[in-house]
Design an enzyme around this catalytic site. Sequence first.
Site, short mmCIF file in Angstrom:
data_model
loop_
_atom_site.label_atom_id
_atom_site.label_comp_id
_atom_site.label_asym_id
_atom_site.label_seq_id
_atom_site.Cartn_x
_atom_site.Cartn_y
_atom_site.Cartn_z
N ASP A 49 -40.67 -7.38 34.61
CA ASP A 49 -40.02 -6.08 34.45
C ASP A 49 -41.19 -5.13 34.58
OD1 ASP A 49 -39.23 -3.60 33.40
OD2 ASP A 49 -37.54 -4.56 32.42
N HIS A 50 -41.36 -4.54 35.76
CA HIS A 50 -42.63 -3.86 36.02
C HIS A 50 -42.86 -2.66 35.11
CE1 HIS A 50 -40.28 -1.13 38.58
NE2 HIS A 50 -41.31 -0.30 38.55
N HIS A 60 -35.19 -2.10 32.69
CA HIS A 60 -36.24 -1.13 32.34
C HIS A 60 -35.88 -0.29 31.10
CE1 HIS A 60 -37.74 -2.37 36.12
NE2 HIS A 60 -37.15 -1.50 36.89
C1 BG6 Z 1 -36.97 -0.99 40.53
C2 BG6 Z 1 -35.58 -0.68 40.99
O1 BG6 Z 1 -36.94 -1.97 39.54
O2 BG6 Z 1 -37.60 0.18 40.04
C3 BG6 Z 1 -35.58 0.45 42.02
O3 BG6 Z 1 -34.97 -1.83 41.55
C4 BG6 Z 1 -36.37 1.64 41.51
O4 BG6 Z 1 -34.26 0.83 42.35
C5 BG6 Z 1 -37.74 1.21 40.99
O5 BG6 Z 1 -36.51 2.57 42.58
C6 BG6 Z 1 -38.45 2.38 40.35
O6 BG6 Z 1 -39.75 2.01 39.96
P1 BG6 Z 1 -40.82 3.11 39.58
O7 BG6 Z 1 -41.99 2.32 39.09
O8 BG6 Z 1 -41.10 3.89 40.82
O9 BG6 Z 1 -40.21 3.96 38.52
#
Ligand code: BG6
Length: 488
Positions: free
Chosen positions: A202-203, A265
């Site tokens: 979950d980045h 997230h």
């Molecule tokens: C991803 C989603 O997990 O996170 C995308 O699948 C989204 O839809 C992205 O655009 C957003 O990541 P960040 O780090 O740019 O907020």
Amino acid sequence: MSNTPTWTNPLRDPRDLRLPRIAGPCSLVIFGVTGDLAQKKLLPAVYDLANRGLLPPSFGLTGFARRDWTNEHFIEFVKTAVKARCRTPFKESTWENLAKGIRFVQGTFDDPAAFERLSNTVQELDRDRGTQGNHAFYMSVPPRAFPLVSKQLAASGLSRSSEGAWRRVIIEKPFGHDLQSAKELDRVVSEVFDPSSVFRIDHYLGKETVQNILALRFANEMYEPIWNSNYVDHVQITMAEDIGIGGRAGYYDGIGAARDIIQNHLLQLMALTAMEEPVSFSAQDLTAEKTKVLSAIRLPKDLRANTARGQYARGWQGSHEVVGYLDEKGIDKSSTTETYAAIRLDVDTRRWAGVPFYLRTGKRLGKRVTEIAVVFKRAPHLPFEQTAVRELGSNAVVIRVQPDEGVTMRFGAKVPGGSAMEVRDVSMDFSYGRSFTESSPEAYERLILDVLLGDPPLFPTTEEVDLSWKILDPDEMLARDGRHWRMP
Ligand code: BG6
């Protein structure tokens, strides 16, 4: 023989995180390496790690894809992706060393011969680059491909490590599309890999500002005493994007905003904001607190009144005119997938009784911003009746996750001059950019490094994933509301 662990370096306690953590000899294999995520995030992150000196000099990187490419072609592909997106400066010396360990394996997931070739490639890396049998497999592929790739890794012997070496698997979200499919996915992967070798990404947990939630709450004395229902009125968690779905119609349609963002997230952000203090920051202790709070999250009784969903229409993104969701390439004109979702959740604990948490996310909104706003109750008595104090907002602590990373505190202050006690909202800002000279690493740098080091605290466990699906599972949601889905 005793089971007491022996440290390889008696002068260095491995729990001491003050020294830079550098991965030992190893390699990373990426499935789905020609995809968007690999090009935009994973490959640049690998280069940035190498540039920061956090990868071993012998590091191996293997791409597995259908395209009929040579090694040289693939190396050029990686170089283009790295040059376009690397965070740290592009250095020929770093690149040349990294390129020596880059390999390409052409094949499809249903072809056992392709996995044989992959197996030969990692063995060759062990021999020629000294990767010592340590290999991580990154599944940057649609979830429907996980079972097949896992089975092929098992059949080709790639999932098994020799004595003293490791094999790990990294799984990109989404982890299924509901509770049942998540459990099924878990079953398939756990047949092949030991749970301690599975890293679910979950980045958001790799973002510095998200880790800062824990620092803010537990390294300071001033927030925790008021971080509860006595003082907090409500919490707002927002993740707004200005972009549309881009080229991701195949993934996004049928998934939608709630499954794409809230289920993972935003629930993780909520768990970190609402959980009790963990005994330590070890994976086990963090998970213990996160699962406790996730199990206490309750959907409102009246879902209709407490949720909202929508779809973006044609409009402007900056100075560009952009199409509506239904006109995006690859989207069915009758799609009902939501690109905006908002929900109110409650937490059934003593600390949070009666404090609503509002979560919202959407694509093609006015601007890109992710933040957690803890909004406090108004002062019980305001001795300023005759002044403009009624316009005063509530006190708030706002954790700005991105893009302008930092923390804002909002409070009322006296407007200077004049005889009346005029009070107005002001804010006090901490900004990463102004307080620290180093720029924050990308989330994927941190997470890939943690996998290579075998360090699990920033990866959601299967319990957390299941609990998050229980909260948001669309079928369960209706059932709890005493309703059921209509058969189409
Ligand atoms: C991803 C989603 O997990 O996170 C995308 O699948 C989204 O839809 C992205 O655009 C957003 O990541 P960040 O780090 O740019 O907020």
